[in-house]
Design a protein around this motif. Structure first.
Motif, PDB file in Angstrom:
ATOM      1  N   HIS A   1       0.837  -1.209   0.000  1.00 26.55           N
ATOM      2  CA  HIS A   1       0.000   0.000   0.000  1.00 26.55           C
ATOM      3  C   HIS A   1       0.869   1.256   0.000  1.00 26.55           C
ATOM      4  CE1 HIS A   1      -4.137  -1.324   0.124  1.00 26.55           C
ATOM      5  NE2 HIS A   1      -3.898  -2.162   1.122  1.00 26.55           N
TER       6      HIS A   1
ATOM      7  N   LEU B   1       1.941   1.873  -3.550  1.00 20.03           N
ATOM      8  CA  LEU B   1       0.816   2.295  -4.389  1.00 20.03           C
ATOM      9  C   LEU B   1       0.365   3.723  -4.071  1.00 20.03           C
ATOM     10  CD1 LEU B   1      -1.308  -0.997  -4.364  1.00 20.03           C
ATOM     11  CD2 LEU B   1       0.198  -0.155  -6.188  1.00 20.03           C
TER      12      LEU B   1
ATOM     13  N   LYS C   1       3.947   8.183  -9.902  1.00 20.47           N
ATOM     14  CA  LYS C   1       3.109   7.046 -10.277  1.00 20.47           C
ATOM     15  C   LYS C   1       3.711   6.120 -11.330  1.00 20.47           C
ATOM     16  CE  LYS C   1      -0.333   8.186  -7.606  1.00 20.47           C
ATOM     17  NZ  LYS C   1      -0.672   7.331  -6.434  1.00 20.47           N
TER      18      LYS C   1
ATOM     19  N   PHE D   1      -3.886  -7.888  -4.520  1.00 14.73           N
ATOM     20  CA  PHE D   1      -3.849  -6.524  -5.066  1.00 14.73           C
ATOM     21  C   PHE D   1      -4.133  -6.578  -6.566  1.00 14.73           C
ATOM     22  CE2 PHE D   1      -1.440  -5.981  -1.182  1.00 14.73           C
ATOM     23  CZ  PHE D   1      -1.799  -4.709  -0.749  1.00 14.73           C
ATOM     24  N   ASP D   2      -5.123  -5.800  -6.981  1.00 17.13           N
ATOM     25  CA  ASP D   2      -5.519  -5.780  -8.385  1.00 17.13           C
ATOM     26  C   ASP D   2      -4.905  -4.556  -9.046  1.00 17.13           C
ATOM     27  OD1 ASP D   2      -6.710  -6.253 -10.788  1.00 17.13           O
ATOM     28  OD2 ASP D   2      -8.675  -5.462 -10.203  1.00 17.13           O
ATOM     29  N   ASP D   3      -3.640  -4.673  -9.399  1.00 13.95           N
ATOM     30  CA  ASP D   3      -2.928  -3.558 -10.024  1.00 13.95           C
ATOM     31  C   ASP D   3      -1.964  -4.143 -11.050  1.00 13.95           C
ATOM     32  OD1 ASP D   3      -0.917  -1.417 -10.521  1.00 13.95           O
ATOM     33  OD2 ASP D   3      -2.037  -0.359  -8.956  1.00 13.95           O
TER      34      ASP D   3
ATOM     35  N   ARG E   1       0.587  -3.072 -12.351  1.00  9.68           N
ATOM     36  CA  ARG E   1       1.995  -2.727 -12.165  1.00  9.68           C
ATOM     37  C   ARG E   1       2.715  -3.721 -11.250  1.00  9.68           C
ATOM     38  NH1 ARG E   1       1.058   3.334 -10.156  1.00  9.68           N
ATOM     39  NH2 ARG E   1      -0.575   2.175  -9.053  1.00  9.68           N
TER      40      ARG E   1
END
Length: 344
Positions: free
Chosen positions: A22, A25, A30, A52-54, A56
């Motif tokens: 977190h 993120l 960014k 985590f749905d990211d 990157r």
């Protein structure tokens, strides 16, 4: 904006890893990727990362080979021009990447930027004190006496620097690029890594005054294995014979003594009174000039070790609380003053 590869090392990080991810993120800068390096972690750390749905975030798994090998794996998979390391139990404040990338972009001669760090406990509570390495003038003499960046989660490094110090190693019949020496898995190989930057390249290491890394004091982590770390660090120092023969036996003894004192300070932090006393005496026996070159750190470590060993725990805790408050106040003033100096 230039992409940054954030290499997050995961091994038995289950209680902390969600907060660590977190904190990345939440960065104001960014344009980054997160490489989660699962170093054969036996707990649920990786499963937590998978939630985590990211896009990157990439998870890379390997058998347990230690911190240097995990960092090497991350670097080989990284796509960024800049590389940042983050241990699975530490945290970043939101402006960390933004400020350190700005530092690197405005200072083309700086190969590695770092920030100061604030100590937190296992629950994430700030302890009120900071790691306060000096920000400029980091030369071989200074590196011999301390870790100039404080911890493994504070630095951001140019890929060009890593290319300048890499070496090739044969692993299971295959040749692979390495940046950290994997034989130093207990100590982490950071001393050897930084020595090679200063000795083998023209790049500078500089810091910014803000405390943007939250460094967790985790008694169950690798840092607690103090005597094993000393043995591994001694091997790192001995390796300098290969690429820096000018560092004669005397200088290798100085490096070792300062590192032993660092371990003594860690022992105090972990409430290991007998170990702290043993280590500080060993440091002074190896290099008695410690007490003249850095009297404050050396004497404060010696006094704290004996107080921890001899005083009732409750009384020691009271003294420590008062000392931490006073030290923290002085350090915060120093951070503010250094920040003002840079602005002007």
């Amino acid at each position: 904006m230039t992409k940054v590869s954030v290499i997050v090392l995961v091994y038995k990080s289950e209680p902390y890893i969600a907060a660590t991810i977190h904190s990345v993120l939440a960065q104001t800068y960014k344009n980054f990727e997160i490489l989660v390096i699962d170093d054969g972690s036996p707990d649920r750390s990786v499963q937590i990362c998978q939630q985590f749905d990211d896009p990157r975030i990439r998870i890379i798994r390997q058998e347990n080979r230690g911190v240097p090998a995990a960092r090497n794996t991350g670097i080989r998979h990284a796509k960024g021009e800049y590389i940042a390391f983050l241990d699975g139990d530490d945290l970043w404040l939101p402006q960390k990447l933004e400020k350190q990338i700005a530092h690197l972009e405005s200072s083309p001669f700086v190969g590695m930027s770092f920030c100061r760090s604030s100590f937190i406990d296992e629950c994430g509570k700030c302890l009120g004190t900071y790691q306060m390495p000096k920000l400029k003038g980091i030369n071989l003499s200074y590196l011999i006496r301390c870790n100039p960046i404080g911890n493994g989660s504070a630095g951001v490094i140019r890929r060009k620097v890593l290319e300048d110090i890499k070496f090739t190693h044969q692993q299971h019949g295959n040749f692979e690029d390495r940046y950290f020496d994997e034989q130093f898995r207990i100590s982490g190989g950071e001393t050897d890594f930084l020595l090679r930057i200063l000795i083998q390249t023209q790049w500078k290491i500089e810091g910014i005054p803000a405390a943007l890394t939250l460094y967790r004091v985790n008694s169950g982590g690798m840092t607690a294995n103090l005597l094993k770390r000393l043995e591994s660090a001694s091997q790192e120092i001995e390796k300098t014979r290969l690429y820096a023969p000018e560092l004669n036996l005397r200088w290798r003894g100085v490096i070792k003594s300062y590192y032993i004192r660092y371990l003594a300070r860690s022992a105090v932090r972990f409430r290991k009174g007998k170990t702290a006393v043993k280590l500080i005496h060993l440091a002074l026996a190896n290099y008695g000039k410690l007490i003249f070159e850095e009297p404050y750190r050396t004497l404060s470590t010696l006094i704290a070790a004996y107080l921890l060993l001899l005083l009732p725990q409750e009384l020691y805790n009271r003294i420590e609380t008062l000392a931490i408050k006073a030290i923290g106040t002085i350090q915060e003033r120093k951070i503010k003053q250094d920040t003002l100096n840079i602005r002007h």
